[in-house]
Design an enzyme around this catalytic site. Structure first.
Site, PDB file in Angstrom:
ATOM      1  N   GLU A  29     -27.052 -18.990 -23.304  1.00 38.72           N
ATOM      2  CA  GLU A  29     -26.389 -19.847 -22.309  1.00 38.72           C
ATOM      3  C   GLU A  29     -26.136 -21.214 -22.945  1.00 38.72           C
ATOM      4  O   GLU A  29     -26.959 -21.686 -23.758  1.00 38.72           O
ATOM      5  CB  GLU A  29     -27.330 -20.019 -21.114  1.00 38.72           C
ATOM      6  CG  GLU A  29     -26.907 -21.051 -20.084  1.00 38.72           C
ATOM      7  CD  GLU A  29     -27.996 -21.324 -19.027  1.00 38.72           C
ATOM      8  OE1 GLU A  29     -29.196 -21.199 -19.337  1.00 38.72           O
ATOM      9  OE2 GLU A  29     -27.617 -21.629 -17.892  1.00 38.72           O
ATOM     10  N   ASN A  88     -20.762 -23.215 -15.371  1.00 40.69           N
ATOM     11  CA  ASN A  88     -21.641 -22.745 -16.449  1.00 40.69           C
ATOM     12  C   ASN A  88     -21.141 -21.335 -16.765  1.00 40.69           C
ATOM     13  O   ASN A  88     -21.358 -20.410 -15.965  1.00 40.69           O
ATOM     14  CB  ASN A  88     -23.092 -22.746 -15.957  1.00 40.69           C
ATOM     15  CG  ASN A  88     -24.080 -22.407 -17.046  1.00 40.69           C
ATOM     16  OD1 ASN A  88     -23.721 -21.814 -18.065  1.00 40.69           O
ATOM     17  ND2 ASN A  88     -25.340 -22.789 -16.854  1.00 40.69           N
ATOM     18  N   LYS A  94     -21.603 -18.654 -13.891  1.00 38.85           N
ATOM     19  CA  LYS A  94     -22.971 -18.528 -13.381  1.00 38.85           C
ATOM     20  C   LYS A  94     -23.017 -18.729 -11.865  1.00 38.85           C
ATOM     21  O   LYS A  94     -22.538 -19.739 -11.335  1.00 38.85           O
ATOM     22  CB  LYS A  94     -23.874 -19.557 -14.060  1.00 38.85           C
ATOM     23  CG  LYS A  94     -25.363 -19.446 -13.697  1.00 38.85           C
ATOM     24  CD  LYS A  94     -26.155 -20.429 -14.550  1.00 38.85           C
ATOM     25  CE  LYS A  94     -27.655 -20.356 -14.285  1.00 38.85           C
ATOM     26  NZ  LYS A  94     -28.392 -21.304 -15.172  1.00 38.85           N
ATOM     27  N   GLU A 105     -28.507 -28.656 -12.724  1.00 35.54           N
ATOM     28  CA  GLU A 105     -27.375 -27.715 -12.734  1.00 35.54           C
ATOM     29  C   GLU A 105     -26.582 -27.782 -11.435  1.00 35.54           C
ATOM     30  O   GLU A 105     -25.358 -27.613 -11.444  1.00 35.54           O
ATOM     31  CB  GLU A 105     -27.859 -26.292 -12.989  1.00 35.54           C
ATOM     32  CG  GLU A 105     -28.389 -26.087 -14.404  1.00 35.54           C
ATOM     33  CD  GLU A 105     -28.568 -24.628 -14.745  1.00 35.54           C
ATOM     34  OE1 GLU A 105     -29.713 -24.219 -14.998  1.00 35.54           O
ATOM     35  OE2 GLU A 105     -27.579 -23.885 -14.742  1.00 35.54           O
ATOM     36  N   CYS A 158     -28.803 -16.675 -17.351  1.00 38.28           N
ATOM     37  CA  CYS A 158     -30.082 -17.340 -17.128  1.00 38.28           C
ATOM     38  C   CYS A 158     -30.760 -17.046 -15.785  1.00 38.28           C
ATOM     39  O   CYS A 158     -31.296 -15.974 -15.598  1.00 38.28           O
ATOM     40  CB  CYS A 158     -29.926 -18.842 -17.346  1.00 38.28           C
ATOM     41  SG  CYS A 158     -31.500 -19.596 -17.711  1.00 38.28           S
ATOM     42  N   ASN A 172     -31.530 -20.664 -21.022  1.00 42.15           N
ATOM     43  CA  ASN A 172     -32.230 -21.864 -21.487  1.00 42.15           C
ATOM     44  C   ASN A 172     -33.348 -22.067 -20.484  1.00 42.15           C
ATOM     45  O   ASN A 172     -33.084 -22.578 -19.382  1.00 42.15           O
ATOM     46  CB  ASN A 172     -31.332 -23.115 -21.455  1.00 42.15           C
ATOM     47  CG  ASN A 172     -30.234 -23.145 -22.498  1.00 42.15           C
ATOM     48  OD1 ASN A 172     -29.812 -24.212 -22.900  1.00 42.15           O
ATOM     49  ND2 ASN A 172     -29.730 -22.011 -22.933  1.00 42.15           N
TER      50      ASN A 172
HETATM   51  N1  ING Z   1     -33.214 -22.030 -16.398  1.00 41.72           N
HETATM   52  C1  ING Z   1     -34.345 -21.467 -15.775  1.00 41.72           C
HETATM   53  C2  ING Z   1     -34.265 -19.963 -15.553  1.00 41.72           C
HETATM   54  O1  ING Z   1     -33.962 -19.440 -14.516  1.00 41.72           O
HETATM   55  C3  ING Z   1     -36.006 -21.561 -14.007  1.00 41.72           C
HETATM   56  C4  ING Z   1     -34.742 -22.187 -14.527  1.00 41.72           C
HETATM   57  C5  ING Z   1     -37.097 -21.366 -14.851  1.00 41.72           C
HETATM   58  C6  ING Z   1     -36.070 -21.176 -12.734  1.00 41.72           C
HETATM   59  C7  ING Z   1     -38.259 -20.757 -14.358  1.00 41.72           C
HETATM   60  C8  ING Z   1     -37.226 -20.567 -12.201  1.00 41.72           C
HETATM   61  C9  ING Z   1     -38.329 -20.367 -13.037  1.00 41.72           C
HETATM   62  O2  ING Z   1     -34.625 -19.299 -16.519  1.00 41.72           O
HETATM   63  C10 ING Z   1     -31.883 -21.899 -16.119  1.00 41.72           C
HETATM   64  N2  ING Z   1     -31.046 -22.584 -16.924  1.00 41.72           N
HETATM   65  O3  ING Z   1     -31.461 -21.225 -15.194  1.00 41.72           O
END
Ligand code: ING
Length: 315
Positions: free
Chosen positions: A46, A106, A123, A142, A168, A193
């Site tokens: 991503e 995105n 996204k 985001e 993601c 990411n």
């Molecule tokens: N990053 C993370 C993801 O979904 C996240 C945000 C991390 C949400 C951990 C919930 C738990 O992997 C992105 N860029 O979506």
């Protein structure tokens, strides 16, 4: 046997100061490795071209726009498309897209082996928040910088297989895989990411975050009899750690390749698309087994409505 040799091109950290030319050179080095390994398709993360900028608060439009691409391929990315065409390798990668109408997404694209863009996905599930949150260890903006995607979850025929994409946070939502599963998808590629720590002080450590990432992609693969390839941008970006954990998952939900580092690293697996056939014809023969008359809540409501709330609203 419809074999596609797939490379997962995990990227290490990209610092705010790194240029797109620096990053594209790293991507091409991974592509050259993939050609050596006989890859037909290479999957990048991503927002592959820049640092994960949604961690930074910006309100100057020019400062925000610097992270977005207005054309694809553009001057910075044309060398990547040229290298892919030279090698005869299809590629997919994520980037921040600014449309001619001034909309911000995105986005991820998929090419064929001649470097033609055959698919674009934007996204859908944007995590984080849209206003500055001082309670957080770091921002995750985001919802400020991107619109929710307007593509839905298309599936395209490419390299003699049905392919789809997500990005993601999308990988954590079962509806995403099923939307493509109901189109016969055989390969879902995604980049991510994912911060190593929870910005809201959750007790999630790296181990649990890696487990949740594996769990989400393995479940999606198994429950839709499809290959899933998830590729990280990893490493420490201006002091902010992103986890690795790039994997290739087979249609039985088994992880068949996994990155070992948080650097630029290529993982490779020869993926037989016909491995999807058994699951799609037996345990996950959707036409034979699904009972959609009982699934109305899944598209009929967004949030939770508990039975007592339901009763009250009915009175
Ligand atoms: N990053 C993370 C993801 O979904 C996240 C945000 C991390 C949400 C951990 C919930 C738990 O992997 C992105 N860029 O979506």
């Amino acid at each position: 046997m419809r074999e596609i040799v797939i490379g997962g091109a995990q990227m290490g950290a990209i610092q705010k100061a790194d240029s797109r030319a620096d990053v594209v050179a790293r991507m091409i080095a991974l592509l050259d490795q993939a050609a050596e390994a006989g890859c037909d398709l290479v999957v990048y993360p991503e927002l592959t071209l820049t640092t994960f900028f949604p961690r930074w608060w910006m309100d100057d439009p020019a400062e925000i726009d610097q992270w977005f691409e207005t054309e694809m391929p553009g001057p910075d990315t044309q060398p990547l498309f040229d290298a892919a065409r030279k090698h005869g390798i299809a590629i997919t990668f994520g980037y921040a897209e600014k449309t001619p109408e001034g909309r911000y997404f995105n986005t991820s694209i998929l090419t064929d082996k001649e470097g033609n863009i055959v698919g674009k996905y934007r996204k859908t599930h944007l995590p984080g928040h849209s206003e500055y949150d001082e309670d957080r260890l770091f921002q995750h903006l985001e919802k400020k910088y991107f619109e929710p995607g307007d593509t839905g979850f298309p599936v395209w025929r490419n390299l003699d297989a049905w392919m789809g994409m997500c990005i993601c946070n999308d990988r954590r939502w079962p509806e995403v895989y099923r939307e493509m599963g109901l189109q016969g998808v055989e390969l879902i590629t995604l980049g991510y990411n994912t911060p190593t720590v929870n910005s809201q002080h959750g007790d999630e450590g790296l181990e649990k975050r890696l487990y949740h990432s594996d769990l989400s992609m393995s479940a999606g693969a198994y429950q839709n009899a499809t290959w899933v390839v998830g590729v990280a941008k990893a490493g420490v970006e201006d002091g902010h750690p992103l986890m690795g954990g790039s994997i290739i998952v087979d249609p039985n939900g088994m992880v068949v390749a996994r990155a070992k580092t948080e650097e630029d690293e290529l993982i490779v697996h020869a993926c037989d698309m016909d491995m999807c056939n058994f699951g799609k014809a037996t345990i996950f023969d959707f036409k034979r087994h699904r009972r959609i008359e009982h699934y109305t809540r899944i598209t009929g409501q967004t949030g939770v409505i508990t039975p007592d709330q339901e009763t009250r609203s009915a009175e």
